[in-house]
Motif scaffolding. Structure first.
Motif, mmCIF file in Angstrom:
data_model
loop_
_atom_site.group_PDB
_atom_site.id
_atom_site.type_symbol
_atom_site.label_atom_id
_atom_site.label_comp_id
_atom_site.label_asym_id
_atom_site.label_seq_id
_atom_site.Cartn_x
_atom_site.Cartn_y
_atom_site.Cartn_z
ATOM 1 N N PHE A 1 86.177 49.970 2.181
ATOM 2 C CA PHE A 1 85.225 50.560 1.243
ATOM 3 C C PHE A 1 83.959 49.717 1.224
ATOM 4 C CE2 PHE A 1 87.098 47.512 -1.712
ATOM 5 C CZ PHE A 1 86.046 47.167 -2.554
ATOM 6 N N THR A 2 82.838 50.361 0.935
ATOM 7 C CA THR A 2 81.541 49.692 0.866
ATOM 8 C C THR A 2 81.080 49.646 -0.578
ATOM 9 O OG1 THR A 2 80.930 50.465 3.075
ATOM 10 C CG2 THR A 2 79.145 49.727 1.640
ATOM 11 N N ASN B 1 89.358 46.037 4.542
ATOM 12 C CA ASN B 1 87.986 45.596 4.782
ATOM 13 C C ASN B 1 87.096 45.921 3.585
ATOM 14 O OD1 ASN B 1 88.604 45.089 7.708
ATOM 15 N ND2 ASN B 1 88.798 47.322 7.712
ATOM 16 N N ILE B 2 86.294 44.953 3.180
ATOM 17 C CA ILE B 2 85.322 45.154 2.116
ATOM 18 C C ILE B 2 83.936 44.942 2.704
ATOM 19 C CG2 ILE B 2 84.525 44.406 -0.160
ATOM 20 C CD1 ILE B 2 87.933 43.250 0.977
ATOM 21 N N VAL B 3 83.063 45.929 2.548
ATOM 22 C CA VAL B 3 81.705 45.852 3.085
ATOM 23 C C VAL B 3 80.741 45.780 1.911
ATOM 24 C CG1 VAL B 3 79.988 46.940 4.568
ATOM 25 C CG2 VAL B 3 82.426 47.241 5.064
ATOM 26 N N ILE B 4 79.875 44.760 1.897
ATOM 27 C CA ILE B 4 78.943 44.532 0.799
ATOM 28 C C ILE B 4 77.517 44.773 1.290
ATOM 29 C CG2 ILE B 4 78.098 42.877 -0.902
ATOM 30 C CD1 ILE B 4 80.766 41.357 -0.495
ATOM 31 N N SER B 5 76.784 45.631 0.604
ATOM 32 C CA SER B 5 75.389 45.885 0.960
ATOM 33 C C SER B 5 74.561 44.651 0.618
ATOM 34 C CB SER B 5 74.861 47.099 0.192
ATOM 35 O OG SER B 5 75.600 48.265 0.534
ATOM 36 N N PHE B 6 73.837 44.142 1.619
ATOM 37 C CA PHE B 6 73.113 42.877 1.416
ATOM 38 C C PHE B 6 71.894 42.883 2.333
ATOM 39 C CE2 PHE B 6 72.297 38.356 1.339
ATOM 40 C CZ PHE B 6 72.739 37.954 0.084
ATOM 41 N N ASP B 7 70.712 43.176 1.776
ATOM 42 C CA ASP B 7 69.536 43.435 2.600
ATOM 43 C C ASP B 7 68.489 42.327 2.607
ATOM 44 O OD1 ASP B 7 70.528 46.079 3.105
ATOM 45 O OD2 ASP B 7 69.828 46.630 1.107
ATOM 46 N N PHE B 8 68.541 41.419 1.649
ATOM 47 C CA PHE B 8 67.560 40.337 1.568
ATOM 48 C C PHE B 8 68.256 39.045 1.159
ATOM 49 C CE2 PHE B 8 64.723 43.953 1.168
ATOM 50 C CZ PHE B 8 63.580 43.542 1.857
ATOM 51 N N PRO B 9 67.741 37.895 1.630
ATOM 52 C CA PRO B 9 68.346 36.609 1.264
ATOM 53 C C PRO B 9 67.746 35.979 0.018
ATOM 54 C CG PRO B 9 66.725 36.266 2.985
ATOM 55 C CD PRO B 9 66.736 37.749 2.701
ATOM 56 N N ALA B 10 66.832 36.682 -0.662
ATOM 57 C CA ALA B 10 66.184 36.119 -1.846
ATOM 58 C C ALA B 10 66.106 37.173 -2.940
ATOM 59 C CB ALA B 10 64.786 35.604 -1.497
ATOM 60 N N LYS C 1 92.225 39.583 4.272
ATOM 61 C CA LYS C 1 91.271 40.687 4.247
ATOM 62 C C LYS C 1 89.975 40.244 4.919
ATOM 63 C CE LYS C 1 93.172 42.381 -0.128
ATOM 64 N NZ LYS C 1 94.026 43.410 0.482
ATOM 65 N N LYS C 2 89.156 41.209 5.304
ATOM 66 C CA LYS C 2 87.883 40.898 5.942
ATOM 67 C C LYS C 2 86.735 41.387 5.068
ATOM 68 C CE LYS C 2 89.645 40.895 10.675
ATOM 69 N NZ LYS C 2 89.513 41.476 12.046
ATOM 70 N N VAL C 3 85.686 40.580 5.007
ATOM 71 C CA VAL C 3 84.508 40.910 4.201
ATOM 72 C C VAL C 3 83.288 40.930 5.113
ATOM 73 C CG1 VAL C 3 83.074 40.273 2.233
ATOM 74 C CG2 VAL C 3 85.543 39.806 2.187
ATOM 75 N N PHE C 4 82.530 41.999 5.049
ATOM 76 C CA PHE C 4 81.358 42.186 5.888
ATOM 77 C C PHE C 4 80.112 42.407 5.042
ATOM 78 C CE2 PHE C 4 85.050 43.936 8.163
ATOM 79 C CZ PHE C 4 85.014 43.188 9.343
ATOM 80 N N PHE C 5 78.965 42.119 5.622
ATOM 81 C CA PHE C 5 77.693 42.543 5.061
ATOM 82 C C PHE C 5 77.256 43.823 5.768
ATOM 83 C CE2 PHE C 5 75.781 38.202 3.598
ATOM 84 C CZ PHE C 5 76.452 38.319 2.397
ATOM 85 N N SER C 6 76.647 44.726 5.011
ATOM 86 C CA SER C 6 75.951 45.874 5.589
ATOM 87 C C SER C 6 74.475 45.705 5.277
ATOM 88 C CB SER C 6 76.472 47.188 4.989
ATOM 89 O OG SER C 6 75.709 48.289 5.474
#
Length: 377
Positions: A100-101, A122-131, A161-166
């Motif tokens: 799931f995202t 799997n866990i997908v985390i929306s992550f678009d900027f580092p600040a 479990k696996k964790v990803f950035f989207s």
């Protein structure tokens, strides 16, 4: 990221053995969301807001016979569904790989505890900027600090479990991608999935120009090697351009022709998540095989004249060097392909697809240099 067919399976199903029904389900538990992201088109969709009842979810899964995986994601925030993990456990008990995202805003200790106790893979985390400033400007109503704390917390607890950035890549953030990689490495993220922004629904986030795309492509392999975080993208990276090669062989959509189906929270089935109002049946009323058959004319031909599909990056294949991974070994013969050694094990490929030409050596352009280039100054 998460579950996907390998290149041989993709080629097999898209070119030689069309599937009778979907094998990967993208299912929307809810279209309710707590954020108002600038690039999100959810407000342009005509369906009202709601959540899929658990009984409907079970009914829908019963309509499939060959599913391999399910992604519990749509145009809402999945963790706002009170029975999300009941759905995940039910699907996992059927033998499916479950993903799931999330936008990450609810990754507190309680929610993470529920995730760890569930059978989600799997866990997908929306992550678009580092600040924080840029992040909160794009993902409106979000709070970067608590979200980052949640990322660190779930990675520390993830176990098997696996964790990803989207990452939704645009002109606004491509120069900051190295910062995202640094955070991913520090947190222990398993990998990053990149999706380029594109204008199907009238959002106001600028997409990458061809020059920006090439600059990013040139820098990506070295960044990936430097930080040791795998970057998965079927749209930019040369090593993952096999889907683009597939679409060139038959002028197909590599999304629809490799067994993926999108189902919204009401059970309506659509070609993909970006075309959620074009329905070909309802899984509460029809079985998966019938819906897949209903979709066949659009999947095989009609999508070429569809206004959405004409603008879609998956079909357009813009700025992708497909020949770097696959080329026809004899254009006059049907189905012959060459796969590089690093893409898939040649003996396995030969068993799955015939004829199979010997893999070609990597070109100099495919090697990673010792230096790490910068992405645009």
């Amino acid at each position: 990221m998460a579950y996907q067919l390998n290149p041989v399976e993709q080629a097999k199903y898209a070119l030689y053995e069309p599937l009778e029904e979907p094998i990967i389900l993208h299912l929307e538990p809810t279209n309710i969301c707590n954020l108002d992201c600038v690039m999100c088109p959810r407000k342009s969709f005509s369906k009202g807001l709601g959540r899929m009842p658990l009984d409907d979810f079970k009914t829908i899964l019963s309509k499939f016979n060959k599913l391999k995986a399910i992604n519990l994601t749509g145009w809402g925030e999945p963790t706002l569904h009170p029975q999300l993990f009941d759905m995940a456990n039910y699907a996992a008990d059927m033998g499916l790989e479950v993903t799931f995202t999330t936008n990450g805003t609810f990754l507190d200790e309680k929610t993470i505890g529920r995730i760890m106790a569930s059978k989600v893979h799997n866990i997908v985390i929306s992550f678009d900027f580092p600040a924080s400033e840029e992040f909160e400007a794009i993902r409106r109503n979000s709070h970067f600090g608590p979200l980052l704390e949640g990322v660190l917390r779930i990675c520390a607890a993830k176990a098997d479990k696996k964790v990803f950035f989207s990452v939704v890549l645009s002109s606004l953030n491509f120069k900051q991608f190295e910062g995202i990689l640094k955070i991913a490495k520090q947190a222990g993220i398993n990998g990053i999935n990149l999706e380029p922004i594109y204008d199907l629904h009238g959002h106001k986030v600028p997409s990458l120009s061809p020059e920006e795309t090439q600059t990013f492509l040139d820098a990506l392999p070295a960044f990936e090697a430097k930080y040791g975080v795998p970057v998965e993208t079927v749209f930019y990276s040369r090593k993952h351009s096999w889907r683009n090669w597939l679409s060139k062989q038959r002028d197909i959509c590599p999304y629809m022709n490799t067994g993926i189906l999108f189902v919204n929270w009401t059970g309506d089935a659509a070609p993909c998540c970006h075309h959620p109002n074009k329905f070909y049946g309802n899984l509460l009323e029809s079985d998966a095989k019938q819906v897949w058959k209903n979709l066949e004319p659009f999947r095989e031909k009609d999508f070429k004249d569809d206004s959405f599909c004409k603008r879609c990056y998956v079909y357009r294949r813009w700025n992708t060097d497909a020949s770097a991974v696959y080329v026809p070994h004899d254009p006059a013969k049907k189905g012959g392909i060459i796969l590089k050694v690093e893409a898939i094990d040649p003996p396995a490929a030969q068993n799955a697809i015939q004829p199979m030409a010997q893999a070609q050596p990597a070109s100099a352009s495919d090697t990673i240099s010792d230096s790490t280039p910068s992405i645009g100054q």
